[in-house]
Motif scaffolding. Structure first.
Motif, mmCIF file in Angstrom:
data_model
loop_
_atom_site.group_PDB
_atom_site.id
_atom_site.type_symbol
_atom_site.label_atom_id
_atom_site.label_comp_id
_atom_site.label_asym_id
_atom_site.label_seq_id
_atom_site.Cartn_x
_atom_site.Cartn_y
_atom_site.Cartn_z
ATOM 1 N N ILE A 11 0.833 -1.201 0.000
ATOM 2 C CA ILE A 11 0.000 0.000 0.000
ATOM 3 C C ILE A 11 0.869 1.253 0.000
ATOM 4 C CG2 ILE A 11 -1.955 -1.112 1.159
ATOM 5 C CD1 ILE A 11 -1.012 0.197 3.771
ATOM 6 N N GLN A 12 0.266 2.356 -0.467
ATOM 7 C CA GLN A 12 0.943 3.647 -0.356
ATOM 8 C C GLN A 12 0.915 4.123 1.098
ATOM 9 O OE1 GLN A 12 -0.365 6.682 -3.071
ATOM 10 N NE2 GLN A 12 -0.457 5.288 -4.797
ATOM 11 N N GLY A 13 -0.286 4.297 1.640
ATOM 12 C CA GLY A 13 -0.448 4.637 3.045
ATOM 13 C C GLY A 13 0.356 5.841 3.496
ATOM 14 N N ARG A 14 0.687 5.850 4.752
ATOM 15 C CA ARG A 14 1.455 6.961 5.326
ATOM 16 C C ARG A 14 2.906 6.940 4.860
ATOM 17 N NH1 ARG A 14 -2.471 5.479 8.920
ATOM 18 N NH2 ARG A 14 -3.646 7.188 9.902
ATOM 19 N N GLY A 15 3.381 5.790 4.443
ATOM 20 C CA GLY A 15 4.752 5.712 3.956
ATOM 21 C C GLY A 15 4.978 6.480 2.675
ATOM 22 N N GLU A 16 3.901 6.712 1.912
ATOM 23 C CA GLU A 16 4.056 7.371 0.613
ATOM 24 C C GLU A 16 4.511 8.817 0.751
ATOM 25 O OE1 GLU A 16 4.047 7.038 -3.591
ATOM 26 O OE2 GLU A 16 3.999 5.606 -1.923
ATOM 27 N N PHE A 17 4.143 9.471 1.843
ATOM 28 C CA PHE A 17 4.578 10.841 2.058
ATOM 29 C C PHE A 17 6.102 10.901 2.191
ATOM 30 C CE2 PHE A 17 0.218 10.538 3.549
ATOM 31 C CZ PHE A 17 -0.372 11.636 2.930
ATOM 32 N N ILE A 18 6.666 9.879 2.786
ATOM 33 C CA ILE A 18 8.121 9.817 2.936
ATOM 34 C C ILE A 18 8.772 9.424 1.619
ATOM 35 C CG2 ILE A 18 10.000 8.747 4.248
ATOM 36 C CD1 ILE A 18 7.633 8.141 6.348
ATOM 37 N N ARG A 19 8.187 8.474 0.910
ATOM 38 C CA ARG A 19 8.733 8.086 -0.396
ATOM 39 C C ARG A 19 8.819 9.296 -1.325
ATOM 40 N NH1 ARG A 19 4.712 3.650 -0.100
ATOM 41 N NH2 ARG A 19 5.744 1.771 0.667
ATOM 42 N N LEU A 20 7.777 10.117 -1.343
ATOM 43 C CA LEU A 20 7.776 11.279 -2.238
ATOM 44 C C LEU A 20 8.927 12.226 -1.915
ATOM 45 C CD1 LEU A 20 3.943 11.979 -2.397
ATOM 46 C CD2 LEU A 20 5.392 11.367 -4.341
ATOM 47 N N ALA A 21 9.199 12.439 -0.640
ATOM 48 C CA ALA A 21 10.316 13.314 -0.265
ATOM 49 C C ALA A 21 11.647 12.715 -0.693
ATOM 50 C CB ALA A 21 10.296 13.555 1.246
ATOM 51 N N LEU A 22 11.829 11.434 -0.452
ATOM 52 C CA LEU A 22 13.084 10.776 -0.837
ATOM 53 C C LEU A 22 13.262 10.783 -2.352
ATOM 54 C CD1 LEU A 22 12.811 7.770 1.639
ATOM 55 C CD2 LEU A 22 14.537 9.591 1.749
ATOM 56 N N GLU A 23 12.176 10.556 -3.071
ATOM 57 C CA GLU A 23 12.253 10.545 -4.535
ATOM 58 C C GLU A 23 12.546 11.944 -5.080
ATOM 59 O OE1 GLU A 23 12.110 8.138 -6.763
ATOM 60 O OE2 GLU A 23 11.592 6.409 -5.508
ATOM 61 N N GLU A 24 11.875 12.959 -4.567
ATOM 62 C CA GLU A 24 12.100 14.325 -5.036
ATOM 63 C C GLU A 24 13.542 14.757 -4.811
ATOM 64 O OE1 GLU A 24 12.115 18.256 -6.236
ATOM 65 O OE2 GLU A 24 10.720 16.649 -6.776
ATOM 66 N N ALA A 25 14.113 14.328 -3.695
ATOM 67 C CA ALA A 25 15.492 14.715 -3.374
ATOM 68 C C ALA A 25 16.527 13.863 -4.091
ATOM 69 C CB ALA A 25 15.705 14.621 -1.863
ATOM 70 N N GLY A 26 16.085 12.793 -4.752
ATOM 71 C CA GLY A 26 17.047 11.895 -5.374
ATOM 72 C C GLY A 26 17.891 11.173 -4.347
ATOM 73 N N ALA A 27 17.322 10.935 -3.164
ATOM 74 C CA ALA A 27 18.071 10.318 -2.072
ATOM 75 C C ALA A 27 18.252 8.821 -2.307
ATOM 76 C CB ALA A 27 17.350 10.558 -0.746
ATOM 77 N N ASP A 28 19.318 8.316 -1.792
ATOM 78 C CA ASP A 28 19.587 6.873 -1.835
ATOM 79 C C ASP A 28 18.819 6.227 -0.692
ATOM 80 O OD1 ASP A 28 20.641 4.409 -2.407
ATOM 81 O OD2 ASP A 28 22.628 4.824 -1.577
ATOM 82 N N TYR A 29 17.836 5.379 -1.024
ATOM 83 C CA TYR A 29 17.060 4.741 0.037
ATOM 84 C C TYR A 29 16.651 3.341 -0.383
ATOM 85 C CZ TYR A 29 12.441 5.373 -2.254
ATOM 86 O OH TYR A 29 11.361 5.304 -3.102
ATOM 87 N N VAL A 30 16.316 2.549 0.623
ATOM 88 C CA VAL A 30 15.834 1.191 0.418
ATOM 89 C C VAL A 30 14.444 1.093 1.031
ATOM 90 C CG1 VAL A 30 16.203 -1.257 0.875
ATOM 91 C CG2 VAL A 30 18.171 0.254 0.509
#
Length: 238
Positions: A11-30
């Motif tokens: 699900i997207q859920g509450r985690g999606e708000f964090i994914r969007l920030a990491l994606e916008e910043a081009g951050a390295d994440y797992v």
């Protein structure tokens, strides 16, 4: 070292708000739970004794030895580090305040289809959901959007951003609110957005940002579904 995001994999859920920030910043994440044996890693943190200050529930973020739970707290931590929050303290707190208000509407969106208990199926509380969704759709969504519209109109640097002259994680989160509510209540949101043109404009501008556009088109973006916070039941849309 890559950031480690822990959230439910389907699900997207509450985690999606964090994914969007990491994606916008081009951050390295797992996205840990979407990896092989990732759910075991997630439950090990929740149920084990390896973390002195365990989070209550996903989402939570690990940055080396630092573990942060709660969406707004995670974004407050990431905002300055990813360049998605103002440099001054007053600005950072204002973005945080907006994010906390976004957390309120997320909770109300969830309760529109589960107004009694998360332990009951939607079908077991459908009459109550019909009443709750009507109030949410007709009164609460317009009230929230009017507040965001006011913030945009009063921003002295840009009516295209909630805070300052550049994108913050609050902008990304408001984009996700519009996306989610438009999925859940397409008819209701069409009416509400007609009265909030600045909110609609922010949503469209965020969708066109290169990294966000690429993310939305990728398989990293989990489709909305009826297991997440934003669920579409046609009878609730009025």
């Amino acid at each position: 070292m890559a950031y480690e995001l822990y959230y439910w994999p389907g699900i997207q859920g509450r985690g999606e708000f964090i994914r969007l920030a990491l994606e916008e910043a081009g951050a390295d994440y797992v996205d840990v739970a979407r990896q092989p044996e990732g759910m075991d890693a997630l439950t090990a943190v929740l149920d084990g004794d390896e973390v002195a200050r365990p989070p209550f529930a996903p989402p939570f973020l690990k940055d080396g030895d630092v573990v942060i739970g709660q969406t707004a707290a995670i974004l407050f931590y990431l905002g300055e580090r990813l360049g998605l929050a103002p440099r001054d303290e007053a600005g950072r707190l204002w973005v945080h305040q907006i994010q906390l208000t976004i957390a309120d509407i997320v909770g109300e969106a969830h309760d529109s289809h589960h107004p009694i208990s998360v332990d009951l199926y939607y079908e077991e509380q459908q009459p109550e959901a019909l009443r709750r969704a009507k109030t949410f759709r007709e009164a609460r969504i317009p009230k929230y959007l009017a507040w965001f519209e006011t913030i945009l109109a009063r921003n002295p640097k840009s009516d295209s951003h909630l805070v300052g002259g550049g994108v913050t994680y609050a902008d990304l989160s408001l984009f996700q609110i519009v996306e989610g509510l438009s999925y859940a209540f397409p008819h209701g949101m069409k009416r509400a957005l007609a009265k909030a043109p600045l909110v609609a404009g922010l949503h469209d501008a965020v969708a066109k940002r290169p990294r966000i556009r690429a993310y939305l088109a990728s398989d990293r973006r989990i489709p909305f579904n009826e297991a997440g916070i934003f669920r579409h039941y046609s009878e609730l849309d009025g």
